[in-house]
Design an enzyme around this catalytic site. Sequence first.
Site, PDB file in Angstrom:
ATOM      1  N   HIS A   1       0.763 -11.571   2.032  1.00  0.00           N
ATOM      2  CA  HIS A   1      -0.359 -10.912   1.360  1.00  0.00           C
ATOM      3  C   HIS A   1      -1.134 -11.865   0.432  1.00  0.00           C
ATOM      4  O   HIS A   1      -2.359 -11.857   0.419  1.00  0.00           O
ATOM      5  CB  HIS A   1       0.151  -9.698   0.577  1.00  0.00           C
ATOM      6  CG  HIS A   1      -0.870  -8.615   0.421  1.00  0.00           C
ATOM      7  ND1 HIS A   1      -0.541  -7.298   0.264  1.00  0.00           N
ATOM      8  CD2 HIS A   1      -2.227  -8.657   0.390  1.00  0.00           C
ATOM      9  CE1 HIS A   1      -1.642  -6.565   0.146  1.00  0.00           C
ATOM     10  NE2 HIS A   1      -2.677  -7.376   0.213  1.00  0.00           N
TER      11      HIS A   1
ATOM     12  N   TYR B   1       0.819  -1.216   0.000  1.00  0.00           N
ATOM     13  CA  TYR B   1       0.000   0.000   0.000  1.00  0.00           C
ATOM     14  C   TYR B   1       0.854   1.268   0.000  1.00  0.00           C
ATOM     15  O   TYR B   1       0.332   2.359  -0.211  1.00  0.00           O
ATOM     16  CB  TYR B   1      -0.919   0.059   1.235  1.00  0.00           C
ATOM     17  CG  TYR B   1      -1.918  -1.064   1.371  1.00  0.00           C
ATOM     18  CD1 TYR B   1      -2.117  -2.011   0.367  1.00  0.00           C
ATOM     19  CD2 TYR B   1      -2.676  -1.183   2.540  1.00  0.00           C
ATOM     20  CE1 TYR B   1      -3.029  -3.036   0.519  1.00  0.00           C
ATOM     21  CE2 TYR B   1      -3.593  -2.208   2.696  1.00  0.00           C
ATOM     22  CZ  TYR B   1      -3.764  -3.140   1.691  1.00  0.00           C
ATOM     23  OH  TYR B   1      -4.672  -4.156   1.862  1.00  0.00           O
TER      24      TYR B   1
END
Length: 281
Positions: free
Chosen positions: A111, A53
């Site tokens: 992730h 991010y």
Amino acid sequence: MGDISIPDLQMNDGNTIPALGFGTYKLNGSSGVETMVSALHAGYRLLDSAFKYENEGAVGEAVRRSGIAREKILVTSKIPGLRHRYNEALYSIEESLYRAGLDYYDFYFIHWPNPSQDLYVEAWQALIEARKRGLVRSIGCSNFLPEHIQRLIDETGVVPAVNQIELHPYFIQQEQRLWHEQHSIITQSWSPLGRDNSAMQEPEIGAIARRHGKSAAQIILRWQVQLGAVPIPKATSPARQLENISIFDFALTAEEMAVISALDRPDGRRKDQHPAYYEEY
């Protein structure tokens, strides 16, 4: 400061997790920091981020600016697909800490499994080592299928505390959630309201919302919590942040839960991101 108290859930590693968290995807820079500080002041105590991010620095700054003691805030980050090799995964965790200016992360996940690379067990071994070193408190995964998690358990003996998956009324993940429950793994929900507002426009959800004097978003988030999942909604306006957190003063009936779950669709996954073949870099 918010006076809404979010219940905690017990995890399989002895630590606890709030029953609802705050998503930070696309919250970057000073405006992102302000949004996260607002969420913390509303009462959120879990901030969900990821290496990918590119906002770990903003998350750390929000923690410091909030005026809330660090030990009362839980912060998550995640290893990206390109960093699954053991040493690279450890470096990623260290770099995450440096960027955020934090001494430890409360949660660190892989992730995506990226199964064609076949390196996710190495990444898991790095997370186990990071936990031993005190860099992270609890370890888990994101978007892992039961077969991926079973392999982690078989090869390391360590069960993830959390698996973060896509979960919303169009994609209720019943089998996956049951598997998590059988293995004492917390289900955390990304995109808990869906990425667009279509689920909130469903007439069945509107009818339930009117009955309870709540918004459609609150009904969906309450449904998530009663499923045993931990939703991590994102909202930029203080009013919406407060709305999303105000779901612990009512309960849905079994019939209402079933009506929402019946919105499940075979093609409910938002994008073509099936963990069996999707590659995240």
